[in-house]
Design an enzyme around this catalytic site. Structure first.
Site, PDB file in Angstrom:
ATOM      1  CE  LYS A   1      -4.036  -2.278   1.661  1.00 52.73           C
ATOM      2  NZ  LYS A   1      -3.554  -3.611   1.120  1.00 52.73           N
TER       3      LYS A   1
HETATM    4  C1  PLP Z   1      -4.168  -4.688   0.513  1.00 52.53           C
HETATM    5  C2  PLP Z   1      -3.681  -5.900   0.140  1.00 52.53           C
HETATM    6  C3  PLP Z   1      -4.033  -6.777  -0.686  1.00 52.53           C
HETATM    7  C4  PLP Z   1      -5.279  -6.603  -1.443  1.00 52.53           C
HETATM    8  O1  PLP Z   1      -5.131  -5.670  -2.426  1.00 52.53           O
HETATM    9  P1  PLP Z   1      -6.363  -4.668  -3.113  1.00 52.53           P
HETATM   10  O2  PLP Z   1      -5.877  -3.695  -3.835  1.00 52.53           O
HETATM   11  O3  PLP Z   1      -7.301  -4.525  -1.942  1.00 52.53           O
HETATM   12  O4  PLP Z   1      -7.017  -5.972  -3.832  1.00 52.53           O
HETATM   13  C5  PLP Z   1      -3.118  -7.929  -0.839  1.00 52.53           C
HETATM   14  N1  PLP Z   1      -2.018  -8.291  -0.098  1.00 52.53           N
HETATM   15  C6  PLP Z   1      -1.732  -7.415   0.725  1.00 52.53           C
HETATM   16  C7  PLP Z   1      -0.527  -7.867   1.485  1.00 52.53           C
HETATM   17  C8  PLP Z   1      -2.256  -6.316   1.010  1.00 52.53           C
HETATM   18  O5  PLP Z   1      -1.950  -5.359   1.998  1.00 52.53           O
END
Ligand code: PLP
Length: 481
Positions: A106
């Site tokens: 993120k």
């Molecule tokens: C947020 C996240 C996801 C999922 O991503 P999306 O964009 O919500 O589909 C997958 N893996 C990790 C480790 C994350 O932090």
């Protein structure tokens, strides 16, 4: 270029306004009216920062000085100048999205969103501060705190469930520095914290306040758009390594929760990048696998707690954007979303399902298989992956064995294995006793894979945010900030 809601073709706003508002007034998500013409080939020639600036300028044309914003967001903050390096592992290539300041995927989006938001604020002449409110079950909170810290004109307040996040995640948040940040534990679970935040938004609507509320989640196009860059980065890496020639299609397997990451891949394809099939990887919460295979989305099932908690989700909000893109029918999207809310399920028309299936494929993987995959990938290739990445790897294998598709495959890695040391140690047959910090060090001794600096130096840092409040005190807490 204008944006409008996925649920209504009227009510155009420009891209700066879409970023500022986040959610459209009718509850839909903002999308551009049409995808702009884009010189994807020359985009591939740039650095990661230049790619990011080119893509964001195309999609958010009302926000000026994109190269400056991108540089402020990223320069010097990631482990490598590539931002998101990729490495060949066995038959696949792993795209490492976790090399940012908090070791969360993120970070890519949440480093950029504050820059976009403050620039949009200037464009629109908004004078008051923006207060970002976020409830977190772990990773989003820290990445948002780090992205927004000391950004002028913005404050951020993160609520997390008391006792409901991992030791490392808590340590990451309560040691957060910055003059504009607040972090507070709520007595309750994640849903209580999230409901509390929604209630604050509702309670503040129409009230004269010294700030304007906003959120940091992926419903905001300003959080989604920065994620498109790394598909270009991975494609460029394949070109540079001689694995593909320009124009050849590449498949991507994406560990999916809210459908933001994989949708960014689809937007990359719409911008011209030769993206083949996008593989949607889920854990035991396999709502999306069922949907992509059958056309029926059904959230009426219990949420399973897994070793890949960022994918423990039953309603993937960005799927709405895909339904809109493939149907171009806001009335249909609006109807399906109402049905999901009121009845908990919907089924898309045949033609829409076929459109989805010609571009996406899906598979899921439970914790046992994820652990086996971690072990297998480690033993065969000496590559250490976390449980989310393992789900992506397993789905990629399923896809290749079921379809025989031989196009190159990139597996997106969304977390550092050190974010989930117990699950990874257990998968490798290691000793899982002790604190998470002890587990991190044991995992590092076992594998010789270094612990990311930001996690290694957390232990023993002063705790700056120790507030714990009852869940009915969240609104007064915010009003007193
Ligand atoms: C947020 C996240 C996801 C999922 O991503 P999306 O964009 O919500 O589909 C997958 N893996 C990790 C480790 C994350 O932090």
């Amino acid at each position: 270029m204008f944006y409008h809601s996925t649920r209504c073709p009227q009510g155009h706003v420009d891209s700066a306004q879409a970023v500022l508002e986040g959610l459209a007034p009718d509850g839909g998500l903002y999308m551009p009216q049409s995808i702009p013409a884009f010189d994807w080939q020359s985009c591939l020639g740039g650095t990661s920062l230049e790619m990011s600036a080119a893509i964001l300028s195309a999609l958010l044309p009302d926000i000026p000085d994109m190269p400056g914003l991108v540089s402020r967001a990223y320069a010097g903050k990631f482990e490598t100048e590539d931002l998101t390096p990729s490495v060949p592992v066995g038959d696949f290539r792993i795209l490492e999205l976790f090399r940012g300041p908090t070791s969360a995927f993120k970070d890519v989006a949440l480093s950029m969103l504050p820059q976009l938001l403050t620039a949009a604020k200037t464009v629109k002449g908004v004078k008051e501060d923006i207060l970002i409110l976020t409830a977190t079950s772990g990773d989003t909170g820290k990445a948002a705190l780090e992205g927004f810290r000391d950004v002028p004109g913005v404050r951020i307040c993160v609520f997390y469930p008391h006792g409901g996040v991992s030791q490392v995640q808590r340590a990451q948040m309560v040691t957060q520095e910055g003059g504009n940040v607040a972090v507070c534990a709520v007595e309750g679970n994640f849903d209580d914290a999230q409901t509390g935040v929604k209630d604050i938004f509702a309670a503040c609507q129409g009230r004269a306040l010294p700030f304007r509320l906003s959120s940091a989640n992926s419903i905001n196009i300003g959080r989604l758009a920065p994620q498109i860059m790394y598909y270009f980065r991975a494609y460029r890496d394949l070109l540079d390594s001689g694995k593909i020639s320009l124009g050849q299609e590449v498949n991507f397997s994406v560990p999916t929760g809210n459908f933001g990451d994989i949708l960014a891949g689809y937007l990359a394809k719409l911008l011209g990048l030769p993206v083949g099939t996008l593989i949607c990887a889920s854990n035991a919460n396999n709502v999306l696998t069922d949907f992509i295979r059958t056309g029926t989305y059904d959230r009426r099932r219990p949420l399973v707690k897994t070793t890949s908690p960022s994918m423990d989700i039953l309603v993937s909000s960005n799927l709405e954007r895909l339904l809109y893109l493939l149907s171009n029918d806001t009335a249909l999207v609006s109807r399906l979303m109402t049905q999901l809310k009121e009845q908990g399920h919907y089924t898309v028309p045949r033609a829409l399902l076929e459109a989805i299936q010609s571009r996406f494929w899906a598979s899921c993987c439970d914790d046992v298989r994820a652990a086996k995959t971690i072990r297998r990938v480690w033993e065969a290739h000496k590559y250490l992956c976390d449980p989310h990445t393992a789900a992506g790897w397993a789905a990629a294998e399923d896809y290749v064995s079921e379809t025989g598709d031989g196009r190159p495959m990139v597996v997106l890695s969304t977390a550092s294995p050190y974010k989930f040391p117990a699950a990874v140690l257990e998968a490798l047959g290691g000793d899982t006793s002790g604190s998470e910090f002890a587990q991190m060090h044991r995992l590092s001794r076992l594998t010789q894979v270094p612990i990311p600096g930001n996690l290694a130096n957390l232990e023993g840092r002063p705790e700056r945010h120790t507030d714990v409040i009852p869940k009915d005190q969240m609104l007064p807490y915010v009003l007193n900030l």
